[in-house]
Structure formats: C-alpha cells, structure tokens
Design a protein around this motif. Structure first.
Motif, PDB file in Angstrom:
ATOM      1  N   LEU A  47      -3.988  10.955  -0.407  1.00  0.00           N
ATOM      2  CA  LEU A  47      -4.732   9.726  -0.157  1.00  0.00           C
ATOM      3  C   LEU A  47      -5.927   9.630  -1.101  1.00  0.00           C
ATOM      4  O   LEU A  47      -6.179   8.581  -1.706  1.00  0.00           O
ATOM      5  N   ILE A  48      -6.654  10.734  -1.251  1.00  0.00           N
ATOM      6  CA  ILE A  48      -7.834  10.751  -2.117  1.00  0.00           C
ATOM      7  C   ILE A  48      -7.436  10.519  -3.581  1.00  0.00           C
ATOM      8  O   ILE A  48      -8.085   9.765  -4.311  1.00  0.00           O
ATOM      9  N   ALA A  49      -6.337  11.155  -3.997  1.00  0.00           N
ATOM     10  CA  ALA A  49      -5.911  11.060  -5.395  1.00  0.00           C
ATOM     11  C   ALA A  49      -5.386   9.677  -5.750  1.00  0.00           C
ATOM     12  O   ALA A  49      -5.583   9.206  -6.882  1.00  0.00           O
ATOM     13  N   GLY A  50      -4.731   9.021  -4.805  1.00  0.00           N
ATOM     14  CA  GLY A  50      -4.102   7.735  -5.117  1.00  0.00           C
ATOM     15  C   GLY A  50      -4.547   6.602  -4.224  1.00  0.00           C
ATOM     16  O   GLY A  50      -3.755   5.683  -3.959  1.00  0.00           O
ATOM     17  N   TYR A  51      -5.798   6.637  -3.750  1.00  0.00           N
ATOM     18  CA  TYR A  51      -6.268   5.627  -2.806  1.00  0.00           C
ATOM     19  C   TYR A  51      -6.263   4.240  -3.434  1.00  0.00           C
ATOM     20  O   TYR A  51      -6.702   4.038  -4.568  1.00  0.00           O
ATOM     21  N   VAL A  52      -5.732   3.284  -2.700  1.00  0.00           N
ATOM     22  CA  VAL A  52      -5.706   1.885  -3.126  1.00  0.00           C
ATOM     23  C   VAL A  52      -6.682   1.107  -2.238  1.00  0.00           C
ATOM     24  O   VAL A  52      -6.561   1.141  -1.007  1.00  0.00           O
ATOM     25  N   PRO A  53      -7.677   0.434  -2.838  1.00  0.00           N
ATOM     26  CA  PRO A  53      -8.647  -0.324  -2.025  1.00  0.00           C
ATOM     27  C   PRO A  53      -7.942  -1.339  -1.130  1.00  0.00           C
ATOM     28  O   PRO A  53      -6.964  -1.963  -1.527  1.00  0.00           O
ATOM     29  N   MET A  54      -8.475  -1.491   0.082  1.00  0.00           N
ATOM     30  CA  MET A  54      -7.859  -2.383   1.067  1.00  0.00           C
ATOM     31  C   MET A  54      -8.817  -3.500   1.438  1.00  0.00           C
ATOM     32  O   MET A  54     -10.038  -3.315   1.475  1.00  0.00           O
ATOM     33  N   SER A  55      -8.238  -4.648   1.749  1.00  0.00           N
ATOM     34  CA  SER A  55      -9.030  -5.760   2.271  1.00  0.00           C
ATOM     35  C   SER A  55      -9.331  -5.510   3.749  1.00  0.00           C
ATOM     36  O   SER A  55      -8.763  -4.609   4.378  1.00  0.00           O
ATOM     37  N   GLY A  56     -10.216  -6.330   4.304  1.00  0.00           N
ATOM     38  CA  GLY A  56     -10.526  -6.203   5.726  1.00  0.00           C
ATOM     39  C   GLY A  56      -9.296  -6.450   6.580  1.00  0.00           C
ATOM     40  O   GLY A  56      -9.092  -5.788   7.605  1.00  0.00           O
ATOM     41  N   ARG A  57      -8.444  -7.396   6.150  1.00  0.00           N
ATOM     42  CA  ARG A  57      -7.225  -7.692   6.897  1.00  0.00           C
ATOM     43  C   ARG A  57      -6.278  -6.503   6.888  1.00  0.00           C
ATOM     44  O   ARG A  57      -5.692  -6.154   7.924  1.00  0.00           O
ATOM     45  N   LEU A  61       0.857  -1.185   0.000  1.00  0.00           N
ATOM     46  CA  LEU A  61       0.000   0.000   0.000  1.00  0.00           C
ATOM     47  C   LEU A  61       0.895   1.238   0.000  1.00  0.00           C
ATOM     48  O   LEU A  61       2.017   1.197   0.505  1.00  0.00           O
ATOM     49  N   PRO A  62       0.432   2.347  -0.555  1.00  0.00           N
ATOM     50  CA  PRO A  62       1.245   3.575  -0.559  1.00  0.00           C
ATOM     51  C   PRO A  62       1.607   4.010   0.859  1.00  0.00           C
ATOM     52  O   PRO A  62       0.787   3.898   1.781  1.00  0.00           O
ATOM     53  N   PHE A  80      -1.564   8.025   6.821  1.00  0.00           N
ATOM     54  CA  PHE A  80      -2.843   8.649   7.177  1.00  0.00           C
ATOM     55  C   PHE A  80      -3.587   7.831   8.224  1.00  0.00           C
ATOM     56  O   PHE A  80      -4.062   8.371   9.225  1.00  0.00           O
ATOM     57  N   PHE A  81      -3.707   6.533   7.990  1.00  0.00           N
ATOM     58  CA  PHE A  81      -4.443   5.701   8.936  1.00  0.00           C
ATOM     59  C   PHE A  81      -3.729   5.641  10.284  1.00  0.00           C
ATOM     60  O   PHE A  81      -4.386   5.617  11.338  1.00  0.00           O
ATOM     61  N   ARG A  82      -2.413   5.619  10.265  1.00  0.00           N
ATOM     62  CA  ARG A  82      -1.645   5.617  11.514  1.00  0.00           C
ATOM     63  C   ARG A  82      -1.956   6.851  12.336  1.00  0.00           C
ATOM     64  O   ARG A  82      -2.189   6.790  13.534  1.00  0.00           O
ATOM     65  N   ASN A  83      -1.973   8.017  11.688  1.00  0.00           N
ATOM     66  CA  ASN A  83      -2.193   9.265  12.418  1.00  0.00           C
ATOM     67  C   ASN A  83      -3.662   9.536  12.703  1.00  0.00           C
ATOM     68  O   ASN A  83      -3.988  10.265  13.638  1.00  0.00           O
ATOM     69  N   PHE A  84      -4.548   8.969  11.891  1.00  0.00           N
ATOM     70  CA  PHE A  84      -5.979   9.174  12.123  1.00  0.00           C
ATOM     71  C   PHE A  84      -6.402   8.548  13.451  1.00  0.00           C
ATOM     72  O   PHE A  84      -7.206   9.122  14.198  1.00  0.00           O
ATOM     73  N   VAL A  85      -5.855   7.382  13.748  1.00  0.00           N
ATOM     74  CA  VAL A  85      -6.147   6.730  15.031  1.00  0.00           C
ATOM     75  C   VAL A  85      -5.602   7.572  16.180  1.00  0.00           C
ATOM     76  O   VAL A  85      -6.305   7.810  17.181  1.00  0.00           O
ATOM     77  N   ALA A  86      -4.363   8.052  16.052  1.00  0.00           N
ATOM     78  CA  ALA A  86      -3.765   8.891  17.101  1.00  0.00           C
ATOM     79  C   ALA A  86      -4.558  10.179  17.283  1.00  0.00           C
ATOM     80  O   ALA A  86      -4.723  10.655  18.417  1.00  0.00           O
ATOM     81  N   LEU A  87      -5.048  10.743  16.180  1.00  0.00           N
ATOM     82  CA  LEU A  87      -5.853  11.970  16.265  1.00  0.00           C
ATOM     83  C   LEU A  87      -7.130  11.733  17.060  1.00  0.00           C
ATOM     84  O   LEU A  87      -7.511  12.557  17.903  1.00  0.00           O
TER      85      LEU A  87
END
Length: 294
Positions: A196-206, A31-32, A38-45
């Motif tokens: 993130l919006i421009a280059g978002y890569v779909p993620m699995s649940g895992r 993943l990029p 983003f996800f790492r910092n979103f949780v901390a936020l």
C-alpha cells in the motif's frame, strides 16, 4: 437444531453483507486491489479490537495447538480476498461472486487433505460437477478477455474454501469468533501495508467513504460467517451462502445494468444444483451417523 438454525440466519446475513461489500468495492473505482483490501480489513480490525477489549474477561480461547490453524486461516483468507477483489473489479458482479462461492466445494477438499475428514464418492462427484459448472462461468479460451480475471476469481474461491475450513477447526477447538476475525484482519493489514505504501493511489472523499462502507459491510459479513461456521459444520449450512449470488445479481442489475449471459446462468445452475444436492446428502449422512440403525 437451534444452533443450526441460528447458523443459517448468520450465513444469510453474511451473504447480504458480502454482496454489499462487493458493490461498494466496485463503486470505489480504479484503485489497486491491495489498497481496497487494506481499507476493508482495517475497519474489521478496529471493530474486532473494540469487541475484544470490551469482552477481555472472556479470553480468546487460544491454546498451543490452535495457532497453526489460525495462521492458515489468515494466510488463505488474505489470498482469497485479494483474488476476489480483483475479480469484482474486472467481471460481472454476479460472476465474481459465483466464482468466490466455489469455496464450499474446496472446503470439502481441504477438509480431506488438511483435516483428514472422510470424503465419500458422492461428495467428490459433486465437487467435480461444481468445477464443471465453473468452467461455464470462466469460459477458458485464449480469445476470452475475461479469462485471467475469472481464473483469479476462482483462486479466490480456493483461498476462501481453505480459510473457512480453518474457521471450522478453530471453532471446534473453542477459539472465539472475534479473535479469529481480529487475527485475520491484523495479518492481512500487515501483509498488504508495505505494498500500500509503495503503490498508494490518492483517493477522493467519495472513494474513501465507499471503501469505509465496504469495510463496514465486510465486517458484518466476517463476524456473521465466523459465527455461522463456529456453530455448525460447513457441509450442513454452506448451501445458504449461495444467497449472495441473487443479492449480487440484483445489485449489479440495479446499479450497473449488468445481466449475466446464458453460459453464466448455466454455470450458476450447475454449481448451485450441486450445492443443494450436497447439502441434502450431507444432512442425511450426518443424521444416519448420529442415529445408526440397530
């Protein structure tokens, strides 16, 4: 001394949390780096926001003179994080962690240039020795396929060193740790969101679950290391941050079967040895400054 020992416990906890974070980031797959950041910092936020709302009566501790240091902490920290995530994805886990742990040496340099703190010849010599040790890990040659990731990982250490210098300054100014974490996380999310919006890569649940776990581990590490540097100077406690290296090496071996080569181990020895010498020197120097001979 009680504050110093508490700071050491905090920094050891942060080392373990950041080793877990690197493991989860690596396990999340191709993943990029910006998406992972983003996800790492979103949780901390989210966690920092909840803490600030519950403790709003305590305030933030911010004042006019602290804003520039808060901005620099956020900017340097974001650059360091992106570089570190890229290195984690492309290097042996222990190598990526080792390059990121060049941050205490760069903190000495940034303390001199940005905070105008004194740097002795011995401290400068240890910084030079650590840089020499990093060369053994990076192994700069045009035939080395890992050269670019290693150099980017070293840039991550530079960014982290500058960021932790700012954390120490903010702690001295009385800015509260949760607000420092909140501001950094908000800044990083805002900067990375357009990419993130421009280059978002779909993620699995895992993958989503692993990035959320990385965010939780990073949140624990961020709060712990902020609490540590707010309680004691970097020069007195930063050596304990190198506990992340054996943590990462053990996790890398158990999960990925990774074994660093001989040159990497030599680089680790030089860098960690320099850190230990610098720690004891700074401790004695600080004690002599506090208790001058009559």
């Amino acid at each position: 001394m009680k504050k110093k020992y508490l700071a050491i416990l905090y920094i050891l906890l942060s080392a373990f949390c950041f080793a877990l974070m690197s493991l989860f980031v690596r396990l999340s797959g191709d993943l990029p780096s910006i998406q992972k950041s983003f996800f790492r910092n979103f949780v901390a936020l989210g966690v920092a926001t909840v803490i600030l709302l519950r403790q709003r009566k305590a305030g933030t501790g911010m004042h006019r003179g602290a804003w520039k240091y808060l901005f620099m902490r956020a900017a340097f920290g974001t650059v360091g994080l992106l570089c570190n995530f890229y290195a984690v994805d492309h290097l042996v886990l222990a190598d990526a962690s080792m390059l990121n742990k060049m941050s205490p040496f760069f903190a000495v340099l940034f303390s001199f240039f940005l905070l105008k703190e004194r740097v002795t010849p011995f401290q400068a010599g240890m910084v030079a020795a650590a840089l020499a040790g990093s060369v053994l890990v990076v192994r700069p040659c045009f035939s080395n396929a890992e050269l670019l990731p290693a150099l980017i990982g070293l840039c991550g250490g530079i960014g982290a060193g500058a960021a932790y210098t700012m954390v120490r300054k903010l702690g001295e100014l009385g800015v509260r740790g949760p607000f420092i974490v909140f501001s950094f996380s908000l800044f990083s999310c805002a900067v990375t969101l357009p990419f993130l919006i421009a280059g978002y890569v779909p993620m699995s649940g895992r993958q989503t679950a692993l990035l959320l776990l990385a965010g939780l581990a990073a949140t624990g590490g961020q709060f712990s290391i902020t609490a540590a540097y707010c309680r004691a100077p970097a020069k007195e406690i930063s050596v304990f941050d190198y506990a992340q290296i054996p943590f990462s090496a053990l996790l890398g071996f158990l999960i990925f079967g990774q074994v660093p080569d001989a040159l990497s181990f030599a680089g680790y020895a030089v860098i960690i040895g320099s850190a230990v010498l610098l720690f004891f020197y700074n401790t004695r120097w600080s004690a002599a400054a506090r208790n001058p001979k009559p």
